[in-house]
Design a protein around this motif. Structure first.
Motif, short mmCIF file in Angstrom:
data_model
loop_
_atom_site.label_atom_id
_atom_site.label_comp_id
_atom_site.label_asym_id
_atom_site.label_seq_id
_atom_site.Cartn_x
_atom_site.Cartn_y
_atom_site.Cartn_z
N THR A 104 0.81 -1.11 0.10
CA THR A 104 0.07 -0.09 0.07
C THR A 104 0.97 1.31 0.06
N LEU A 105 1.94 1.23 0.77
CA LEU A 105 2.74 2.22 0.89
C LEU A 105 3.78 2.62 -0.45
N LEU A 106 3.80 1.74 -1.21
CA LEU A 106 4.49 1.45 -2.30
C LEU A 106 3.75 2.18 -3.40
N SER A 107 2.35 1.71 -3.58
CA SER A 107 1.37 2.33 -4.33
C SER A 107 1.13 3.44 -4.25
N GLY A 115 3.35 11.88 -13.13
CA GLY A 115 3.63 10.90 -14.32
C GLY A 115 3.61 9.46 -14.08
N THR A 116 3.16 9.11 -12.97
CA THR A 116 3.00 7.58 -12.59
C THR A 116 1.90 7.19 -11.90
N VAL A 117 1.23 6.16 -12.31
CA VAL A 117 0.14 5.70 -11.59
C VAL A 117 -0.03 4.08 -11.35
N LEU A 118 0.01 3.63 -10.30
CA LEU A 118 -0.02 2.32 -9.95
C LEU A 118 -1.23 1.72 -10.25
N ILE A 119 -1.64 0.83 -11.33
CA ILE A 119 -2.74 0.28 -11.69
C ILE A 119 -3.28 -0.83 -10.98
N GLU A 120 -2.47 -1.78 -10.84
CA GLU A 120 -2.83 -2.86 -9.97
C GLU A 120 -1.65 -3.61 -9.38
N VAL A 121 -1.92 -4.15 -8.31
CA VAL A 121 -0.85 -5.13 -7.51
C VAL A 121 -1.43 -6.62 -7.62
N SER A 122 -0.53 -7.44 -7.86
CA SER A 122 -1.04 -8.90 -7.84
C SER A 122 0.01 -9.44 -6.82
N GLN A 123 -0.87 -9.56 -5.45
CA GLN A 123 0.27 -9.99 -4.33
C GLN A 123 0.50 -11.50 -4.53
N GLU A 124 -0.20 -12.53 -5.22
CA GLU A 124 0.24 -13.67 -5.31
C GLU A 124 1.74 -13.78 -6.08
N GLN A 125 1.96 -13.18 -7.13
CA GLN A 125 2.88 -12.99 -8.02
C GLN A 125 3.89 -11.91 -7.72
N HIS A 126 3.48 -11.25 -6.68
CA HIS A 126 4.30 -9.82 -6.50
C HIS A 126 4.62 -9.06 -7.53
N LEU A 127 3.61 -8.88 -8.44
CA LEU A 127 3.72 -8.09 -9.62
C LEU A 127 2.79 -6.64 -9.16
N ALA A 128 3.58 -5.71 -9.79
CA ALA A 128 2.66 -4.43 -9.88
C ALA A 128 2.78 -3.66 -11.12
N TYR A 129 1.47 -3.33 -11.86
CA TYR A 129 1.57 -2.72 -13.04
C TYR A 129 1.31 -1.18 -12.78
N ILE A 130 2.31 -0.69 -13.26
CA ILE A 130 2.63 0.84 -13.18
C ILE A 130 2.30 1.46 -14.51
#
Length: 158
Positions: A104-107, A115-130
């Motif tokens: 949550t803090l990272l997002s 200039g950046t927006v975090l779209i989604e975080v997939s916690q199972e795979q530790h992926l963030a879509y920015i």
């Protein structure tokens, strides 16, 4: 860590009572004296010294404001320039952060940076879509996030 904070606040209040002056400056002096006392007696506490986490949180705040200023200037340059030469895109960022609070803090930090927006975080795979306004090099952007925000978040939370 909570015990150390409470103890430090009590020391600051006792310092203010001994000086019979209840103002902010006396509280700060008492708080700093308490911080030094707790640091000197840290081997008697089961938890590590909480001043390290406090300092790491301060560094994270300074880092955020630094990145906020730099990215604001970059976005302002894009706005002012007559020719728009940007490469917007979505970056798949693999993170080492595990807890909900860290993610949550990272997002929040990434989304608050212009200039950046975090779209989604997939916690199972530790992926963030920015989504970023300008992605010239995905590896460089990932390395920048990992070496700034993620590293500072780990210092605060671990």
């Amino acid at each position: 860590m909570g015990f150390q904070i409470i103890l430090n606040l009590v020391i600051a209040l006792v310092w203010m009572a001994l000086n019979t002056t209840w103002n902010g400056l006396n509280f700060i002096v008492g708080y700093l004296i308490g911080l030094l006392l707790i640091f000197g007696l840290q081997r008697f506490f089961p938890q590590p010294f909480y001043g390290r986490k406090l300092w790491a949180a301060f560094k994270l705040l300074v880092l955020f404001f630094s990145e906020l200023f730099k990215s604001s200037m970059v976005v302002l340059r894009y706005i002012i320039s007559p020719k728009l030469d940007i490469n917007p895109g979505i970056l798949t960022y693999e993170t080492d952060l595990t807890s909900d609070w860290e993610l949550t803090l990272l997002s929040t930090l990434v989304s608050l940076t212009p200039g950046t927006v975090l779209i989604e975080v997939s916690q199972e795979q530790h992926l963030a879509y920015i989504h970023a306004i300008d992605i010239k090099d995905e590896e460089e952007l990932s390395r920048n996030i990992r070496n700034t925000f993620e590293k500072a978040i780990k210092e605060v939370t671990r």
